[in-house]
Design a protein around this motif. Structure first.
Motif, PDB file in Angstrom:
ATOM      1  N   PHE A  18       0.790  -1.231   0.000  1.00 12.00           N
ATOM      2  CA  PHE A  18       0.000   0.000   0.000  1.00 12.00           C
ATOM      3  C   PHE A  18       0.825   1.285   0.000  1.00 12.00           C
ATOM      4  N   GLU A  19       2.064   1.232   0.482  1.00 13.72           N
ATOM      5  CA  GLU A  19       2.870   2.448   0.577  1.00 13.72           C
ATOM      6  C   GLU A  19       3.964   2.547  -0.482  1.00 13.72           C
ATOM      7  N   VAL A  20       4.316   1.432  -1.106  1.00 18.55           N
ATOM      8  CA  VAL A  20       5.407   1.454  -2.082  1.00 18.55           C
ATOM      9  C   VAL A  20       4.920   1.005  -3.459  1.00 18.55           C
ATOM     10  N   VAL A  21       4.478  -0.239  -3.570  1.00 17.89           N
ATOM     11  CA  VAL A  21       4.167  -0.819  -4.878  1.00 17.89           C
ATOM     12  C   VAL A  21       2.952  -0.166  -5.520  1.00 17.89           C
ATOM     13  N   PRO A  23       1.412   2.839  -4.954  1.00 12.16           N
ATOM     14  CA  PRO A  23       1.676   4.209  -5.392  1.00 12.16           C
ATOM     15  C   PRO A  23       2.632   4.292  -6.583  1.00 12.16           C
ATOM     16  N   ALA A  24       3.646   3.428  -6.617  1.00 19.21           N
ATOM     17  CA  ALA A  24       4.582   3.437  -7.753  1.00 19.21           C
ATOM     18  C   ALA A  24       3.857   3.088  -9.047  1.00 19.21           C
ATOM     19  N   MET A  96     -13.813   3.731  -6.078  1.00 15.61           N
ATOM     20  CA  MET A  96     -13.678   4.348  -4.755  1.00 15.61           C
ATOM     21  C   MET A  96     -12.217   4.466  -4.329  1.00 15.61           C
ATOM     22  N   GLY A  97     -11.344   3.662  -4.906  1.00 10.71           N
ATOM     23  CA  GLY A  97      -9.931   3.675  -4.533  1.00 10.71           C
ATOM     24  C   GLY A  97      -9.162   4.766  -5.245  1.00 10.71           C
ATOM     25  N   GLU A  98      -7.856   4.660  -5.226  1.00 11.66           N
ATOM     26  CA  GLU A  98      -6.980   5.691  -5.796  1.00 11.66           C
ATOM     27  C   GLU A  98      -6.539   5.396  -7.220  1.00 11.66           C
TER      28      GLU A  98
END
Length: 102
Positions: A18-21, A23-24, A96-98
């Protein structure tokens, strides 16, 4: 039900997913195509992006098993795409997600 099981991932896996893959991959995304039951996302087809997408899919299928996921690599270095589809409500869940707006 359309529900994620975050306990399917270890704390370290969740953090990386959730914080690295994720968003990348969203930064690398070159296009989005709406489908009747989900979305198709396009990415560069370089080896690093292919590896990152495969890592994401391997984890996502554990925490969100309701997705149908198709990774496609075009011939001769052609486009890389990910189709996220599923039963009724899947498209709205993705929206609903990013992945759509960011």
């Amino acid at each position: 039900p359309l529900a994620c099981n975050l306990l399917a991932l270890t704390a370290a896996e969740r953090k990386r997913h959730f914080e690295v893959v994720g968003p990348a991959l969203r930064r690398l995304r070159t296009g989005v195509r709406e489908l009747p039951n989900g979305y198709e996302f396009q990415f560069p087809s370089d080896a690093k992006t292919v590896a990152l997408l495969n890592e994401w899919v391997a984890r996502e299928r554990r925490c969100c098993p309701f997705f149908d996921m198709d990774v496609r690599l075009g011939a001769k270095g052609g486009p890389l795409s990910l189709r996220l589809t599923g039963r009724k409500g899947t498209k709205e869940f993705i929206r609903m997600g990013e992945w759509i707006n960011r």
